[in-house]
Design an enzyme around this catalytic site. Structure first.
Site, mmCIF file in Angstrom:
data_model
loop_
_atom_site.group_PDB
_atom_site.id
_atom_site.type_symbol
_atom_site.label_atom_id
_atom_site.label_comp_id
_atom_site.label_asym_id
_atom_site.label_seq_id
_atom_site.Cartn_x
_atom_site.Cartn_y
_atom_site.Cartn_z
ATOM 1 N N ARG A 78 5.020 19.986 14.626
ATOM 2 C CA ARG A 78 4.473 21.104 15.407
ATOM 3 C C ARG A 78 5.606 21.963 15.986
ATOM 4 O O ARG A 78 5.518 23.194 16.017
ATOM 5 C CB ARG A 78 3.591 20.547 16.530
ATOM 6 C CG ARG A 78 2.860 21.613 17.324
ATOM 7 C CD ARG A 78 1.756 20.990 18.167
ATOM 8 N NE ARG A 78 1.127 21.985 19.026
ATOM 9 C CZ ARG A 78 1.222 21.987 20.361
ATOM 10 N NH1 ARG A 78 1.915 21.045 20.984
ATOM 11 N NH2 ARG A 78 0.623 22.916 21.067
ATOM 12 N N HIS B 52 6.011 25.979 15.413
ATOM 13 C CA HIS B 52 6.051 26.903 16.551
ATOM 14 C C HIS B 52 7.385 27.647 16.628
ATOM 15 O O HIS B 52 7.431 28.777 17.104
ATOM 16 C CB HIS B 52 5.781 26.148 17.851
ATOM 17 C CG HIS B 52 4.338 25.827 18.057
ATOM 18 N ND1 HIS B 52 3.717 25.906 19.284
ATOM 19 C CD2 HIS B 52 3.377 25.434 17.185
ATOM 20 C CE1 HIS B 52 2.438 25.574 19.160
ATOM 21 N NE2 HIS B 52 2.212 25.267 17.886
ATOM 22 N N ASN C 113 3.034 26.222 24.194
ATOM 23 C CA ASN C 113 4.108 25.250 23.967
ATOM 24 C C ASN C 113 4.274 24.222 25.079
ATOM 25 O O ASN C 113 5.144 23.346 24.990
ATOM 26 C CB ASN C 113 5.439 25.975 23.763
ATOM 27 C CG ASN C 113 5.515 26.657 22.416
ATOM 28 O OD1 ASN C 113 4.748 26.357 21.515
ATOM 29 N ND2 ASN C 113 6.446 27.593 22.276
ATOM 30 N N HIS D 271 -2.251 19.023 10.337
ATOM 31 C CA HIS D 271 -3.045 18.490 11.454
ATOM 32 C C HIS D 271 -3.426 17.035 11.231
ATOM 33 O O HIS D 271 -4.004 16.409 12.108
ATOM 34 C CB HIS D 271 -4.308 19.338 11.661
ATOM 35 C CG HIS D 271 -4.049 20.671 12.292
ATOM 36 N ND1 HIS D 271 -4.975 21.686 12.324
ATOM 37 C CD2 HIS D 271 -2.951 21.156 12.917
ATOM 38 C CE1 HIS D 271 -4.463 22.733 12.940
ATOM 39 N NE2 HIS D 271 -3.232 22.431 13.308
#
Length: 317
Positions: A59, A63, A91, A188
């Site tokens: 992740r 990001h 975040n 995911h």
């Protein structure tokens, strides 16, 4: 003739500039041949103590690349009046930054000032997948670290409430296709989501429906039990699929069963082309792994504005 000659020179210059900046799996072959292994060791050690590390690293990479390109701007700490990306609302739940710090420390001992923090993030994401039972791949390297990190820019990140049009626009702006969207969403399979990320689907979904009708009823009931309408438990939430520490294609199988968490997950079933891809990857892990590697390399190559190699990943020199 003069115009033609000038254009030819400019073309050559552009090609040279592109090749100079091009990423390569062999970038550190001579300057720091142990780079990959040093990062892998740091990820392995962290995983032995914390099973949430792989999801966090994957992740983190996503990001980072979606804001200012893959330049490790997500690692910079807030300073003075500047609120950095890691403190932006999307975040706040990012963690495992210490894994990058540990890898950087070990790399600085072996190869001072050579390996960028941006490359470490990309390598760590690869290791997170591979060490969770997923595919491995040669990571193209040579990214540079950025000096700018602004929390307000995290608004650019695709939200879990996005519909397919919003997702297409977000990914398209970064040179990623709808195919990449479906494939990268499969990441995911690792991880956990807080109630706030899917509350919109289980409470007050619309004026006519309390719960999103595309959700499996028993699955929706279990989510409502974990995340009641006025939930006050800070860390309440649900795992993204039934095998949250294993990189597999169960995410796609659950999506087809109406057991996805995010609206953005469900959105993948709202167009014929993306729905077809979901079905394809639900039935073939081999096809999914092959596609995931390609899309990850593509995403991790989103150009950043970095110009340096930071000695400390949390601050500029």
């Amino acid at each position: 003739m003069n115009v033609y000659f000038l254009c030819l020179i400019l073309t050559v210059i552009l090609v040279i500039s592109f090749n100079t900046e091009a990423l390569s799996p062999h970038y550190y072959d001579h300057s720091c041949p142990q780079a990959d292994q040093i990062v892998t060791n740091a990820v392995k050690k962290a995983m032995s103590n914390d099973k949430t590390v792989p999801a966090a690293l994957l992740r983190m990479h996503f990001h980072d690349c979606f804001v200012r390109g893959c330049d490790a701007s997500v690692l910079l700490d807030s300073k003075g009046k500047n609120k950095a990306e890691k403190d932006g609302p999307p975040n706040i739940s990012l963690h495992a930054f210490y894994v990058i710090d540990n890898a950087k420390k070990a790399l600085e001992e072996q190869c001072p000032g050579v390996v960028s923090c941006a490359d470490i993030v990309s390598l760590a994401a690869r290791d997170a997948v591979a060490l969770s039972g997923g595919p491995t791949w040669e990571v193209p390297k040579g990214r540079k670290d950025g000096r700018v990190s602004k929390a307000i820019e995290t608004r650019q990140l695709p939200a879990p409430t996005f519909n397919i049009s919003q997702l297409q626009q977000s990914f398209g702006q970064r040179g990623l296709s709808m195919h990449d969207l479906v494939v990268l969403s499969g990441g995911h399979t690792l991880g956990f989501a807080h109630c706030s990320s899917f509350q919109n689907r289980i409470n007050n979904f619309s004026t006519q429906k309390q719960v999103d009708p595309t959700l499996n009823p028993s699955f929706a009931a279990s989510l409502k039990g974990i995340c009641p309408a006025h939930n006050k438990a800070k860390n309440a939430g649900a795992t993204m699929d039934a095998s949250t520490t294993s990189f597999d294609n169960i995410y796609y199988k659950m999506l087809i069963q109406g057991k996805s968490l995010f609206s953005s997950d469900q959105a993948l079933l709202t167009t014929p082309s993306t729905k077809k891809l979901v079905a394809k990857y639900a039935t073939s892990m081999e096809e999914y792994e092959r596609a995931f590697v390609k899309s990850m390399i593509k995403m991790s190559s989103i150009s950043g504005n970095g110009k340096e190699v930071r000695l400390n990943c949390r601050r500029v020199r």
